[in-house]
Design a protein around this motif. Structure first.
Motif, PDB file in Angstrom:
ATOM      1  N   THR A  12     -15.931 -49.205  18.286  1.00 38.26           N
ATOM      2  CA  THR A  12     -16.682 -50.462  18.288  1.00 38.26           C
ATOM      3  C   THR A  12     -18.137 -50.280  17.859  1.00 38.26           C
ATOM      4  O   THR A  12     -18.887 -51.255  17.835  1.00 38.26           O
ATOM      5  N   GLY A  13     -18.551 -49.052  17.564  1.00 37.03           N
ATOM      6  CA  GLY A  13     -19.908 -48.826  17.085  1.00 37.03           C
ATOM      7  C   GLY A  13     -20.882 -48.296  18.118  1.00 37.03           C
ATOM      8  O   GLY A  13     -22.096 -48.336  17.901  1.00 37.03           O
ATOM      9  N   LYS A  14     -20.371 -47.792  19.228  1.00 41.55           N
ATOM     10  CA  LYS A  14     -21.255 -47.292  20.294  1.00 41.55           C
ATOM     11  C   LYS A  14     -22.171 -46.174  19.808  1.00 41.55           C
ATOM     12  O   LYS A  14     -23.374 -46.217  20.035  1.00 41.55           O
ATOM     13  N   THR A  15     -21.599 -45.172  19.161  1.00 42.03           N
ATOM     14  CA  THR A  15     -22.404 -44.009  18.771  1.00 42.03           C
ATOM     15  C   THR A  15     -23.441 -44.373  17.718  1.00 42.03           C
ATOM     16  O   THR A  15     -24.598 -43.937  17.801  1.00 42.03           O
ATOM     17  N   GLY A  16     -23.072 -45.190  16.756  1.00 41.18           N
ATOM     18  CA  GLY A  16     -24.045 -45.634  15.754  1.00 41.18           C
ATOM     19  C   GLY A  16     -25.169 -46.422  16.391  1.00 41.18           C
ATOM     20  O   GLY A  16     -26.344 -46.241  16.048  1.00 41.18           O
ATOM     21  N   LEU A  17     -24.826 -47.300  17.339  1.00 42.47           N
ATOM     22  CA  LEU A  17     -25.850 -48.071  18.041  1.00 42.47           C
ATOM     23  C   LEU A  17     -26.741 -47.146  18.850  1.00 42.47           C
ATOM     24  O   LEU A  17     -27.975 -47.287  18.840  1.00 42.47           O
ATOM     25  N   MET A  18     -26.155 -46.184  19.539  1.00 45.20           N
ATOM     26  CA  MET A  18     -26.948 -45.202  20.296  1.00 45.20           C
ATOM     27  C   MET A  18     -27.939 -44.494  19.375  1.00 45.20           C
ATOM     28  O   MET A  18     -29.123 -44.370  19.695  1.00 45.20           O
ATOM     29  N   GLU A  19     -27.443 -44.010  18.250  1.00 48.56           N
ATOM     30  CA  GLU A  19     -28.287 -43.279  17.304  1.00 48.56           C
ATOM     31  C   GLU A  19     -29.458 -44.142  16.833  1.00 48.56           C
ATOM     32  O   GLU A  19     -30.612 -43.694  16.822  1.00 48.56           O
ATOM     33  N   ARG A  20     -29.185 -45.385  16.495  1.00 50.31           N
ATOM     34  CA  ARG A  20     -30.251 -46.284  16.025  1.00 50.31           C
ATOM     35  C   ARG A  20     -31.236 -46.605  17.149  1.00 50.31           C
ATOM     36  O   ARG A  20     -32.446 -46.666  16.921  1.00 50.31           O
ATOM     37  N   LEU A  21     -30.720 -46.802  18.373  1.00 52.08           N
ATOM     38  CA  LEU A  21     -31.614 -47.095  19.493  1.00 52.08           C
ATOM     39  C   LEU A  21     -32.504 -45.913  19.843  1.00 52.08           C
ATOM     40  O   LEU A  21     -33.697 -46.093  20.128  1.00 52.08           O
ATOM     41  N   LEU A  98     -30.551 -43.196  27.758  1.00 52.27           N
ATOM     42  CA  LEU A  98     -29.486 -44.043  27.229  1.00 52.27           C
ATOM     43  C   LEU A  98     -28.163 -43.339  27.476  1.00 52.27           C
ATOM     44  O   LEU A  98     -28.019 -42.155  27.168  1.00 52.27           O
ATOM     45  N   VAL A  99     -27.217 -44.067  28.037  1.00 48.78           N
ATOM     46  CA  VAL A  99     -25.933 -43.497  28.429  1.00 48.78           C
ATOM     47  C   VAL A  99     -24.835 -44.129  27.589  1.00 48.78           C
ATOM     48  O   VAL A  99     -24.675 -45.355  27.594  1.00 48.78           O
ATOM     49  N   GLU A 100     -24.080 -43.304  26.871  1.00 40.15           N
ATOM     50  CA  GLU A 100     -22.930 -43.794  26.121  1.00 40.15           C
ATOM     51  C   GLU A 100     -21.674 -43.530  26.932  1.00 40.15           C
ATOM     52  O   GLU A 100     -21.392 -42.400  27.308  1.00 40.15           O
ATOM     53  N   GLY A 101     -20.930 -44.593  27.196  1.00 37.20           N
ATOM     54  CA  GLY A 101     -19.731 -44.459  28.010  1.00 37.20           C
ATOM     55  C   GLY A 101     -20.007 -44.874  29.435  1.00 37.20           C
ATOM     56  O   GLY A 101     -20.853 -45.726  29.690  1.00 37.20           O
ATOM     57  N   PHE A 102     -19.293 -44.281  30.381  1.00 40.57           N
ATOM     58  CA  PHE A 102     -19.407 -44.644  31.796  1.00 40.57           C
ATOM     59  C   PHE A 102     -19.329 -46.170  31.956  1.00 40.57           C
ATOM     60  O   PHE A 102     -20.150 -46.785  32.629  1.00 40.57           O
ATOM     61  N   LYS A 103     -18.325 -46.781  31.313  1.00 43.20           N
ATOM     62  CA  LYS A 103     -18.253 -48.245  31.262  1.00 43.20           C
ATOM     63  C   LYS A 103     -18.134 -48.900  32.625  1.00 43.20           C
ATOM     64  O   LYS A 103     -18.479 -50.053  32.787  1.00 43.20           O
ATOM     65  N   ARG A 104     -17.668 -48.189  33.622  1.00 44.88           N
ATOM     66  CA  ARG A 104     -17.540 -48.777  34.965  1.00 44.88           C
ATOM     67  C   ARG A 104     -18.688 -48.362  35.889  1.00 44.88           C
ATOM     68  O   ARG A 104     -18.686 -48.697  37.074  1.00 44.88           O
ATOM     69  N   GLY A 105     -19.693 -47.672  35.362  1.00 42.27           N
ATOM     70  CA  GLY A 105     -20.843 -47.257  36.156  1.00 42.27           C
ATOM     71  C   GLY A 105     -21.689 -48.443  36.589  1.00 42.27           C
ATOM     72  O   GLY A 105     -21.620 -49.529  36.011  1.00 42.27           O
ATOM     73  N   ALA A 106     -22.517 -48.246  37.596  1.00 46.11           N
ATOM     74  CA  ALA A 106     -23.326 -49.316  38.183  1.00 46.11           C
ATOM     75  C   ALA A 106     -24.574 -49.664  37.373  1.00 46.11           C
ATOM     76  O   ALA A 106     -25.233 -50.660  37.655  1.00 46.11           O
ATOM     77  N   HIS A 107     -24.928 -48.878  36.377  1.00 46.27           N
ATOM     78  CA  HIS A 107     -26.139 -49.105  35.585  1.00 46.27           C
ATOM     79  C   HIS A 107     -25.946 -50.281  34.612  1.00 46.27           C
ATOM     80  O   HIS A 107     -24.822 -50.584  34.217  1.00 46.27           O
ATOM     81  N   PRO A 108     -27.046 -50.927  34.203  1.00 47.59           N
ATOM     82  CA  PRO A 108     -26.944 -52.023  33.241  1.00 47.59           C
ATOM     83  C   PRO A 108     -26.549 -51.491  31.862  1.00 47.59           C
ATOM     84  O   PRO A 108     -26.895 -50.366  31.504  1.00 47.59           O
ATOM     85  N   LYS A 109     -25.832 -52.338  31.103  1.00 40.11           N
ATOM     86  CA  LYS A 109     -25.301 -51.900  29.817  1.00 40.11           C
ATOM     87  C   LYS A 109     -25.338 -53.012  28.788  1.00 40.11           C
ATOM     88  O   LYS A 109     -25.320 -54.190  29.135  1.00 40.11           O
ATOM     89  N   ILE A 110     -25.319 -52.600  27.531  1.00 39.47           N
ATOM     90  CA  ILE A 110     -25.039 -53.493  26.416  1.00 39.47           C
ATOM     91  C   ILE A 110     -23.695 -53.061  25.852  1.00 39.47           C
ATOM     92  O   ILE A 110     -23.426 -51.865  25.750  1.00 39.47           O
ATOM     93  N   GLU A 111     -22.854 -54.034  25.548  1.00 39.86           N
ATOM     94  CA  GLU A 111     -21.523 -53.724  25.029  1.00 39.86           C
ATOM     95  C   GLU A 111     -21.512 -53.808  23.514  1.00 39.86           C
ATOM     96  O   GLU A 111     -21.908 -54.825  22.935  1.00 39.86           O
ATOM     97  N   ASP A 150     -28.718 -55.348  14.660  1.00 39.55           N
ATOM     98  CA  ASP A 150     -30.072 -55.833  14.940  1.00 39.55           C
ATOM     99  C   ASP A 150     -30.750 -54.917  15.952  1.00 39.55           C
ATOM    100  O   ASP A 150     -31.074 -55.298  17.084  1.00 39.55           O
ATOM    101  N   THR A 151     -30.968 -53.688  15.530  1.00 39.59           N
ATOM    102  CA  THR A 151     -31.468 -52.635  16.410  1.00 39.59           C
ATOM    103  C   THR A 151     -32.793 -53.001  17.059  1.00 39.59           C
ATOM    104  O   THR A 151     -33.000 -52.751  18.251  1.00 39.59           O
ATOM    105  N   ARG A 152     -33.698 -53.581  16.279  1.00 35.38           N
ATOM    106  CA  ARG A 152     -35.020 -53.914  16.811  1.00 35.38           C
ATOM    107  C   ARG A 152     -34.909 -54.897  17.981  1.00 35.38           C
ATOM    108  O   ARG A 152     -35.519 -54.701  19.034  1.00 35.38           O
TER     109      ARG A 152
END
Length: 166
Positions: A12-21, A98-111, A150-152
């Motif tokens: 879904t683009g997680k790693t690319g988004l992580m890299e850009r962020l 920035l954490v990639e994965g841990f989708k059920r973790g308690a921290h806030p996330k962007i999907e 829309d990384t910015r």
């Protein structure tokens, strides 16, 4: 440390988004570290290398050091997988992790979401998903939706969420 996640289903683009962020936020002068969760076995070492041979011989930890970086490999050897808080405690202090994965973790996330992945949004059922970054227009969500590239704007949102925005 402030922690924010990037989550989503496979492809879904997680790693690319992580890299850009990481590039965007560190480019603004903030210290950024990352944690990547893998569901499959991962090995950063190669058979035949000295450090691999140390681990294969039974070392609990092997620290590999050079002039440019160091890496600590810790063998679980049957112990439980460490939790995200346990892993965060091992990091040096930075402004944002920035954490990639841990989708059920308690921290806030962007999907991260790509329509062609064919999966339902986590945002419908996961209350820690605070926004969605998608390659299609989505309606009916109670959280903000950003363009996946829309990384910015995504960086602005995350920095605001963790209290680092000026």
């Amino acid at each position: 440390m402030r922690v924010y996640g990037v989550t989503g289903w496979k492809n879904t683009g997680k790693t690319g988004l992580m890299e850009r962020l990481v590039s965007e936020i560190s480019g603004r002068g903030y210290g950024v570290s990352t944690i990547k969760h893998a569901h499959h076995g991962v090995d950063v070492d190669q058979p035949g290398r000295d450090s691999y041979r140390h681990r294969a011989a039974g070392a609990q930890e092997v620290l590999l050091a050079s002039a440019g970086r160091w890496a600590l490999m810790h063998e679980l050897r049957g112990q439980a997988e460490p939790s995200l808080p346990d892993l965060l405690a091992r990091l040096s202090p930075v402004d944002l992790v920035l954490v990639e994965g841990f989708k059920r973790g308690a921290h806030p996330k962007i999907e991260a979401h790509r329509q062609e992945a064919g999966r339902d949004l986590l945002a419908w059922t996961e209350p820690t998903v605070r926004a969605v970054a998608s390659n299609v227009i989505l309606a009916g969500l109670s959280v903000p939706v950003f363009g996946l590239d829309d990384t910015r704007a995504i960086a602005d949102f995350i920095l605001q969420e963790v209290g680092l925005a000026v």
